[in-house]
Design a protein around this motif. Structure first.
Motif, PDB file in Angstrom:
ATOM      1  N   GLY A 133      -6.707  38.895  10.398  1.00 36.20           N
ATOM      2  CA  GLY A 133      -5.140  38.820  10.531  1.00 36.20           C
ATOM      3  C   GLY A 133      -4.889  39.289   9.244  1.00 36.20           C
ATOM      4  O   GLY A 133      -5.486  39.800   8.297  1.00 36.20           O
ATOM      5  N   SER A 134      -3.559  40.126   9.367  1.00 32.80           N
ATOM      6  CA  SER A 134      -2.806  40.486   8.339  1.00 32.80           C
ATOM      7  C   SER A 134      -2.802  39.756   6.853  1.00 32.80           C
ATOM      8  O   SER A 134      -2.614  39.698   5.967  1.00 32.80           O
ATOM      9  CB  SER A 134      -1.524  41.547   8.527  1.00 32.80           C
ATOM     10  N   PHE A 152       8.392  35.823   5.257  1.00 34.53           N
ATOM     11  CA  PHE A 152       7.342  35.375   5.663  1.00 34.53           C
ATOM     12  C   PHE A 152       6.869  34.232   4.688  1.00 34.53           C
ATOM     13  O   PHE A 152       6.661  34.630   3.489  1.00 34.53           O
ATOM     14  CB  PHE A 152       6.435  36.257   6.074  1.00 34.53           C
ATOM     15  N   TYR A 209       3.553  34.578   2.234  1.00 33.31           N
ATOM     16  CA  TYR A 209       3.510  35.307   0.795  1.00 33.31           C
ATOM     17  C   TYR A 209       3.647  34.272  -0.047  1.00 33.31           C
ATOM     18  O   TYR A 209       2.793  34.301  -1.127  1.00 33.31           O
ATOM     19  CB  TYR A 209       4.784  36.246   0.729  1.00 33.31           C
ATOM     20  N   ASN A 230      10.520  38.316   9.081  1.00 33.40           N
ATOM     21  CA  ASN A 230      10.552  36.933   9.986  1.00 33.40           C
ATOM     22  C   ASN A 230      10.915  35.923   8.996  1.00 33.40           C
ATOM     23  O   ASN A 230      10.407  35.874   7.602  1.00 33.40           O
ATOM     24  CB  ASN A 230       8.977  37.080  10.369  1.00 33.40           C
ATOM     25  N   ASP A 250       5.276  45.067   4.992  1.00 28.12           N
ATOM     26  CA  ASP A 250       4.567  44.329   6.075  1.00 28.12           C
ATOM     27  C   ASP A 250       5.314  44.546   7.501  1.00 28.12           C
ATOM     28  O   ASP A 250       6.360  44.240   7.578  1.00 28.12           O
ATOM     29  CB  ASP A 250       4.546  42.659   5.787  1.00 28.12           C
ATOM     30  N   ALA A 289       4.535  44.158  10.725  1.00 24.16           N
ATOM     31  CA  ALA A 289       4.220  42.982  11.933  1.00 24.16           C
ATOM     32  C   ALA A 289       4.630  43.495  13.138  1.00 24.16           C
ATOM     33  O   ALA A 289       4.152  43.385  14.114  1.00 24.16           O
ATOM     34  CB  ALA A 289       3.976  41.491  11.334  1.00 24.16           C
ATOM     35  N   TYR A 290       5.917  43.826  13.141  1.00 29.17           N
ATOM     36  CA  TYR A 290       6.737  44.138  14.021  1.00 29.17           C
ATOM     37  C   TYR A 290       7.243  45.475  14.362  1.00 29.17           C
ATOM     38  O   TYR A 290       7.886  45.649  15.200  1.00 29.17           O
ATOM     39  CB  TYR A 290       7.954  42.993  14.320  1.00 29.17           C
TER      40      TYR A 290
END
Ligand SMILES: *Cc1c(COP(=O)(O)O)cnc(C)c1O
Length: 366
Positions: free
Chosen positions: A95-96, A121, A124, A168, A195, A197-198
């Motif tokens: 996973g990241s 997020f 972090y 996020n 980041d 992710a999306y």
């Protein structure tokens, strides 16, 4: 026996991460039929993984008695070809999230600090706390990461900055122009983690692809994941594209076999299925727009989103709405732990799941 002295103080101070409630747990608690609950809480792909990834998992399971390739060679080669970057500039993790942990652990010294945005997020902050490194959060503005305030907050001690784009739990993004104004003010010694992710869900034409800034920002780390559009959240695999020396130091702090053989094979297969990615993005595009309109009509004040979820502020207290949805077999995400007590985060599901959510909200809010 008391806990005094059992762990260092920075560990004792950690509030554990609270994940979205699993569907099985809700079904167990409420005596609901197995498979009847719907989860719109953790931004998973409602279409599931690519059939090619499922096949790769099946085939790889026959070889599960062997340790994985500790260098993740084949996956890193596939990623390097996919993105047109040198092999040495690709790192992979379970996973990241693992890469986020490793960055906090490996790169931030005792007299240095990490800069974050508030309402970003949570991992972090958790990564910093677990690694025992200092961090500072810069307040958001109107549900958006405030890059100007972040640039102003940079100090001599700042070593690493985490930025999620889109963010996020808000779903908002910052533009190319906003990022470029920030980059001018970024001292070159700082490691900037973007980041994404999306990434694959974004439609905004002024959205900056961080890979385009690699030449001008040497200490840039781009994070991407197989958990979201690739539908492999349960398999745990993500990656970083960054300078080769950063990859080498990540190698020193990670576990030798951090990415499982199943994860490596599934990720390679998923990367090769562009049609599944396109289908998933298209479903999200259509359903996000529909859901936004319906939630707005229900007075839930959705925040415009570039991701696969919507942050909403219902007209009744969020905790009540959350509970009433659970009673109807629907799991969304409370975000009080992000300092957003009045809000809920709702992942975009299938047309059917989104419809069920809206019908339930109509009942609850009328
Ligand atoms: C979901 C998410 C990730 C992905 O985490 P994985 O460990 O790859 O599953 C990373 N960053 C953000 C901002 C996310 O929302």
């Amino acid at each position: 026996m008391g806990l005094d002295g059992l762990v260092p103080r920075h560990v004792a101070a950690i509030d554990p991460y609270v994940p979205g409630k699993p569907m099985e747990e809700l079904e167990r608690e409420r005596g609901l039929a197995p498979g009847s609950a719907i989860k719109l809480a953790s931004n998973e792909n409602p279409l599931g993984p690519s059939p090619r990834a499922v096949e790769a998992l099946r085939a790889e399971s026959e070889r599960a008695h062997w340790y994985p390739d500790g260098s993740s060679w084949a996956l890193r080669r596939a990623l390097s070809r996919h993105h047109g970057v040198p092999f040495e500039e690709v790192a992979v993790g379970a996973g990241s999230n693992e890469l986020i942990n490793l960055l906090a652990l490996g790169f931030v010294g005792a007299n240095e600090e990490v800069l974050l945005s508030s309402c970003s997020f949570l991992c972090y902050e958790l990564a910093c706390r677990a690694a025992g490194v200092s961090f500072r959060s810069v307040p958001m503005r109107e549900h958006t990461v405030d890059l100007e305030a972040m640039a102003a907050a940079i100090s001599e001690r700042t070593k690493l900055i985490f930025l999620a784009n889109p963010n996020n739990p808000t779903g908002t993004y910052f533009s190319r122009q906003t990022l470029e104004r920030f980059l001018v003010r970024l001292p070159p010694r700082i490691i900037l983690v973007l980041d994404e992710a999306y990434f694959e869900y974004v439609e905004a034409t002024d959205y900056p692809d961080s890979l385009e800034y690699r030449d001008s920002i040497p200490r840039l780390v781009t994070l991407r994941t197989f958990s979201k559009i690739h539908g492999l959240a349960g398999v745990r695999v993500g990656y970083a594209i960054t300078d080769a020396s950063i990859v080498q130091f990540l190698d020193r702090v990670r576990a030798p076999f951090n990415v499982s053989s199943l994860a490596q094979s599934a990720a390679i297969a998923a990367l090769g299925d562009a049609a599944h990615v396109a289908r998933s993005a298209e479903l999200n595009r259509l359903e996000r727009a529909k859901l936004f309109t319906r939630l707005e009509a229900l007075g839930c004040r959705p925040v415009p989103s570039q991701a696969n979820f919507l942050l909403v502020e219902p007209s009744r207290p969020a905790s009540e709405v959350y509970g009433a949805l659970l009673a109807r077999g629907i799991i969304v995400r409370p975000v009080g732990n992000y300092g957003l007590d009045n809000h809920l985060r709702i992942s975009i599901g299938t047309a059917e799941a989104n419809h069920r959510l809206c019908v339930a909200l109509e009942e609850i809010l009328s």
